[in-house]
Design a protein around this motif. Structure first.
Motif, PDB file in Angstrom:
ATOM      1  N   VAL A  69     -47.764 -10.417   6.753  1.00 37.41           N
ATOM      2  CA  VAL A  69     -46.740 -10.953   7.654  1.00 37.41           C
ATOM      3  C   VAL A  69     -46.005 -12.109   6.983  1.00 37.41           C
ATOM      4  O   VAL A  69     -44.769 -12.177   6.986  1.00 37.41           O
ATOM      5  CB  VAL A  69     -47.376 -11.411   8.983  1.00 37.41           C
ATOM      6  CG1 VAL A  69     -46.344 -12.112   9.851  1.00 37.41           C
ATOM      7  CG2 VAL A  69     -47.968 -10.213   9.729  1.00 37.41           C
ATOM      8  N   THR A  70     -46.773 -13.020   6.369  1.00 39.26           N
ATOM      9  CA  THR A  70     -46.170 -14.173   5.691  1.00 39.26           C
ATOM     10  C   THR A  70     -45.407 -13.740   4.442  1.00 39.26           C
ATOM     11  O   THR A  70     -44.289 -14.215   4.178  1.00 39.26           O
ATOM     12  CB  THR A  70     -47.261 -15.186   5.292  1.00 39.26           C
ATOM     13  OG1 THR A  70     -47.969 -15.592   6.476  1.00 39.26           O
ATOM     14  CG2 THR A  70     -46.659 -16.394   4.611  1.00 39.26           C
ATOM     15  N   ILE A  71     -45.989 -12.829   3.670  1.00 42.87           N
ATOM     16  CA  ILE A  71     -45.352 -12.371   2.429  1.00 42.87           C
ATOM     17  C   ILE A  71     -44.024 -11.670   2.719  1.00 42.87           C
ATOM     18  O   ILE A  71     -43.001 -11.946   2.073  1.00 42.87           O
ATOM     19  CB  ILE A  71     -46.301 -11.423   1.663  1.00 42.87           C
ATOM     20  CG1 ILE A  71     -47.510 -12.208   1.151  1.00 42.87           C
ATOM     21  CG2 ILE A  71     -45.566 -10.741   0.508  1.00 42.87           C
ATOM     22  CD1 ILE A  71     -48.625 -11.320   0.625  1.00 42.87           C
ATOM     23  N   LEU A  72     -44.021 -10.789   3.690  1.00 40.37           N
ATOM     24  CA  LEU A  72     -42.792 -10.048   4.008  1.00 40.37           C
ATOM     25  C   LEU A  72     -41.714 -10.975   4.556  1.00 40.37           C
ATOM     26  O   LEU A  72     -40.519 -10.782   4.290  1.00 40.37           O
ATOM     27  CB  LEU A  72     -43.096  -8.921   4.998  1.00 40.37           C
ATOM     28  CG  LEU A  72     -43.984  -7.795   4.446  1.00 40.37           C
ATOM     29  CD1 LEU A  72     -44.376  -6.831   5.568  1.00 40.37           C
ATOM     30  CD2 LEU A  72     -43.280  -7.050   3.325  1.00 40.37           C
ATOM     31  N   ALA A  73     -42.137 -11.988   5.316  1.00 34.01           N
ATOM     32  CA  ALA A  73     -41.161 -12.964   5.813  1.00 34.01           C
ATOM     33  C   ALA A  73     -40.542 -13.735   4.656  1.00 34.01           C
ATOM     34  O   ALA A  73     -39.332 -14.014   4.639  1.00 34.01           O
ATOM     35  CB  ALA A  73     -41.831 -13.920   6.797  1.00 34.01           C
ATOM     36  N   ALA A  74     -41.374 -14.088   3.653  1.00 29.20           N
ATOM     37  CA  ALA A  74     -40.860 -14.809   2.490  1.00 29.20           C
ATOM     38  C   ALA A  74     -39.914 -13.933   1.685  1.00 29.20           C
ATOM     39  O   ALA A  74     -38.884 -14.404   1.182  1.00 29.20           O
ATOM     40  CB  ALA A  74     -42.017 -15.279   1.621  1.00 29.20           C
ATOM     41  N   VAL A  75     -40.252 -12.654   1.551  1.00 27.03           N
ATOM     42  CA  VAL A  75     -39.366 -11.729   0.829  1.00 27.03           C
ATOM     43  C   VAL A  75     -38.024 -11.613   1.533  1.00 27.03           C
ATOM     44  O   VAL A  75     -36.958 -11.630   0.901  1.00 27.03           O
ATOM     45  CB  VAL A  75     -40.037 -10.345   0.699  1.00 27.03           C
ATOM     46  CG1 VAL A  75     -39.043  -9.307   0.190  1.00 27.03           C
ATOM     47  CG2 VAL A  75     -41.241 -10.423  -0.224  1.00 27.03           C
ATOM     48  N   GLU A  76     -38.065 -11.511   2.847  1.00 29.88           N
ATOM     49  CA  GLU A  76     -36.810 -11.412   3.603  1.00 29.88           C
ATOM     50  C   GLU A  76     -35.992 -12.692   3.483  1.00 29.88           C
ATOM     51  O   GLU A  76     -34.754 -12.642   3.356  1.00 29.88           O
ATOM     52  CB  GLU A  76     -37.113 -11.124   5.076  1.00 29.88           C
ATOM     53  CG  GLU A  76     -35.872 -10.904   5.938  1.00 29.88           C
ATOM     54  CD  GLU A  76     -34.988  -9.788   5.430  1.00 29.88           C
ATOM     55  OE1 GLU A  76     -33.751  -9.916   5.560  1.00 29.88           O
ATOM     56  OE2 GLU A  76     -35.518  -8.798   4.876  1.00 29.88           O
ATOM     57  N   ALA A  77     -36.680 -13.834   3.490  1.00 31.21           N
ATOM     58  CA  ALA A  77     -35.969 -15.107   3.321  1.00 31.21           C
ATOM     59  C   ALA A  77     -35.308 -15.177   1.949  1.00 31.21           C
ATOM     60  O   ALA A  77     -34.187 -15.667   1.799  1.00 31.21           O
ATOM     61  CB  ALA A  77     -36.935 -16.268   3.506  1.00 31.21           C
ATOM     62  N   ALA A  78     -36.014 -14.664   0.929  1.00 31.88           N
ATOM     63  CA  ALA A  78     -35.437 -14.656  -0.421  1.00 31.88           C
ATOM     64  C   ALA A  78     -34.222 -13.752  -0.486  1.00 31.88           C
ATOM     65  O   ALA A  78     -33.208 -14.086  -1.101  1.00 31.88           O
ATOM     66  CB  ALA A  78     -36.495 -14.200  -1.430  1.00 31.88           C
ATOM     67  N   ARG A  79     -34.309 -12.592   0.152  1.00 32.97           N
ATOM     68  CA  ARG A  79     -33.148 -11.684   0.176  1.00 32.97           C
ATOM     69  C   ARG A  79     -31.951 -12.355   0.842  1.00 32.97           C
ATOM     70  O   ARG A  79     -30.821 -12.267   0.357  1.00 32.97           O
ATOM     71  CB  ARG A  79     -33.507 -10.399   0.936  1.00 32.97           C
ATOM     72  CG  ARG A  79     -34.441  -9.455   0.197  1.00 32.97           C
ATOM     73  CD  ARG A  79     -34.438  -8.078   0.860  1.00 32.97           C
ATOM     74  NE  ARG A  79     -35.369  -7.179   0.206  1.00 32.97           N
ATOM     75  CZ  ARG A  79     -36.471  -6.700   0.758  1.00 32.97           C
ATOM     76  NH1 ARG A  79     -36.791  -7.069   1.982  1.00 32.97           N
ATOM     77  NH2 ARG A  79     -37.255  -5.875   0.097  1.00 32.97           N
ATOM     78  N   SER A  80     -32.203 -13.009   1.963  1.00 29.77           N
ATOM     79  CA  SER A  80     -31.111 -13.681   2.672  1.00 29.77           C
ATOM     80  C   SER A  80     -30.523 -14.802   1.840  1.00 29.77           C
ATOM     81  O   SER A  80     -29.312 -15.025   1.818  1.00 29.77           O
ATOM     82  CB  SER A  80     -31.618 -14.230   4.009  1.00 29.77           C
ATOM     83  OG  SER A  80     -32.050 -13.182   4.849  1.00 29.77           O
ATOM     84  N   ASP A  81     -31.413 -15.532   1.128  1.00 35.64           N
ATOM     85  CA  ASP A  81     -30.958 -16.655   0.319  1.00 35.64           C
ATOM     86  C   ASP A  81     -30.042 -16.182  -0.803  1.00 35.64           C
ATOM     87  O   ASP A  81     -29.097 -16.869  -1.184  1.00 35.64           O
ATOM     88  CB  ASP A  81     -32.176 -17.374  -0.252  1.00 35.64           C
ATOM     89  CG  ASP A  81     -31.798 -18.652  -0.982  1.00 35.64           C
ATOM     90  OD1 ASP A  81     -30.876 -19.342  -0.523  1.00 35.64           O
ATOM     91  OD2 ASP A  81     -32.425 -18.951  -2.003  1.00 35.64           O
ATOM     92  N   LEU A  82     -30.326 -15.000  -1.350  1.00 34.70           N
ATOM     93  CA  LEU A  82     -29.553 -14.479  -2.472  1.00 34.70           C
ATOM     94  C   LEU A  82     -28.405 -13.577  -2.036  1.00 34.70           C
ATOM     95  O   LEU A  82     -27.614 -13.151  -2.880  1.00 34.70           O
ATOM     96  CB  LEU A  82     -30.481 -13.700  -3.412  1.00 34.70           C
ATOM     97  CG  LEU A  82     -31.621 -14.530  -4.025  1.00 34.70           C
ATOM     98  CD1 LEU A  82     -32.536 -13.650  -4.851  1.00 34.70           C
ATOM     99  CD2 LEU A  82     -31.067 -15.649  -4.877  1.00 34.70           C
ATOM    100  N   ASP A  83     -28.285 -13.309  -0.771  1.00 36.61           N
ATOM    101  CA  ASP A  83     -27.220 -12.439  -0.267  1.00 36.61           C
ATOM    102  C   ASP A  83     -25.912 -13.227  -0.219  1.00 36.61           C
ATOM    103  O   ASP A  83     -25.797 -14.199   0.529  1.00 36.61           O
ATOM    104  CB  ASP A  83     -27.591 -11.936   1.130  1.00 36.61           C
ATOM    105  CG  ASP A  83     -26.535 -10.989   1.698  1.00 36.61           C
ATOM    106  OD1 ASP A  83     -25.518 -10.741   1.010  1.00 36.61           O
ATOM    107  OD2 ASP A  83     -26.714 -10.513   2.831  1.00 36.61           O
ATOM    108  N   PRO A  84     -24.898 -12.808  -1.013  1.00 36.83           N
ATOM    109  CA  PRO A  84     -23.641 -13.561  -1.013  1.00 36.83           C
ATOM    110  C   PRO A  84     -22.918 -13.533   0.323  1.00 36.83           C
ATOM    111  O   PRO A  84     -22.046 -14.360   0.574  1.00 36.83           O
ATOM    112  CB  PRO A  84     -22.817 -12.870  -2.113  1.00 36.83           C
ATOM    113  CG  PRO A  84     -23.418 -11.514  -2.249  1.00 36.83           C
ATOM    114  CD  PRO A  84     -24.870 -11.665  -1.937  1.00 36.83           C
TER     115      PRO A  84
END
Length: 297
Positions: A69-84
């Motif tokens: 749960v924590t790992i997938l949330a972090a991955v999604e946060a990273a995707r959002s952070d890098l999404d232009p």
């Protein structure tokens, strides 16, 4: 560890049935089973155990699902952070010279209120800031050069011009009147001591170039990082030095304009090539670049 497999395990922990996981994820039950089996091989531990005709998570499987749960949330946060296209969010580390911090960064802070972008600011001279940028210790460097002594930037950097300001010659009050061309003005002070920057050689190069055109070698006597200190030294009669136009002159100092050629300081925003698209950095650089102009015309 394949995050797609981890996502299936988290869904199984929530739904309790491979069939329901398959329906929700749009895959077959066989695919769910195969992917979780592959995840078990990746982790080196059993994640499921049979219960009649069904399966349930082992204690290890439940712990991994909790981590998932924590790992997938972090991955999604990273995707959002890098999404232009996403709302910019993150911390931009900036190093710059004092004038750029006062003139460009501090006014920008107000415009960042209400966003998820924050800045960490450090004061450094251009050479120091570019070294930090190359070491990935900062994300953005604000640097300067003079048009008469241009800086050659390395190919690994992307450079955005920001603004330009005119500089004059600070001399003791009561000195000869100005109004002459730059080289003639400089020539009047060939027998004076000169004051230059103690942490950056850009103005020393300009002084040397102007003096060379006037036919002499300047006598560099004092070095100071602070322009306020340069004015103090000039007012004390210890020498002459370059000062920015538009800065209030203190008692005992007179600023002579330098025209033809003009002495122009140029400010730049510098980032590592390929990183300018990072949304928080792009936001900061974009807003900085829209404030460009010439000061002291």
């Amino acid at each position: 560890m394949e995050t797609r497999r981890l996502e299936l395990l988290v869904a199984l922990a929530r739904l309790g049935s491979m069939h329901e996981v398959a329906d929700e994820m749009g895959v077959t039950t066989s695919t769910v089973s195969q992917q979780i089996a592959a995840l078990a091989r990746e982790t080196g531990t059993a994640l499921l155990e049979p219960v009649g005709r069904r399966v349930r998570l082992t204690p290890a499987g439940r712990r991994l699902a909790d981590h998932g749960v924590t790992i997938l949330a972090a991955v999604e946060a990273a995707r959002s952070d890098l999404d232009p296209e996403a709302e910019p969010a993150g911390t931009v580390r900036v190093s710059g010279f004092a004038t750029a911090i006062r003139r460009s960064l501090l006014p920008l802070l107000a415009s960042l209120e209400g966003t998820q972008v924050r800045m960490l600011i450090a004061e450094h001279e251009p050479g120091e800031a570019l070294d930090l940028l190359a070491e990935d210790a900062i994300d953005l460097a604000l640097v300067y050069d003079y048009a008469l002594a241009p800086r050659i930037f390395e190919d690994r950097f992307e450079v955005v011009p920001l603004w330009t300001t005119r500089w004059g010659l600070g001399v003791p009050a009561g000195s000869a009147a100005g109004g002459l061309a730059t080289v003639a003005t400089v020539d009047r002070y060939r027998d004076h001591d000169w004051i230059v920057n103690s942490r950056n050689d850009a103005d020393e190069k300009v002084v040397a170039a102007l003096a060379a055109h006037a036919g002499f070698t300047p006598r560099i006597a004092h070095r100071a990082d602070s322009l306020d200190l340069v004015q103090d030294l000039v007012a004390a009669g210890l020498g002459v030095g370059l000062l920015a136009e538009g800065v209030p002159e203190r008692a005992g100092v007179r600023l002579l304009p330098l025209r033809g050629p003009d002495v122009l300081l140029r400010a730049f925003a510098v980032v590592v090539r390929g990183r300018a698209a990072w949304a928080p950095l792009a936001l900061v650089v974009g807003r900085l670049s829209r404030t460009g102009n010439v000061i002291g015309q």
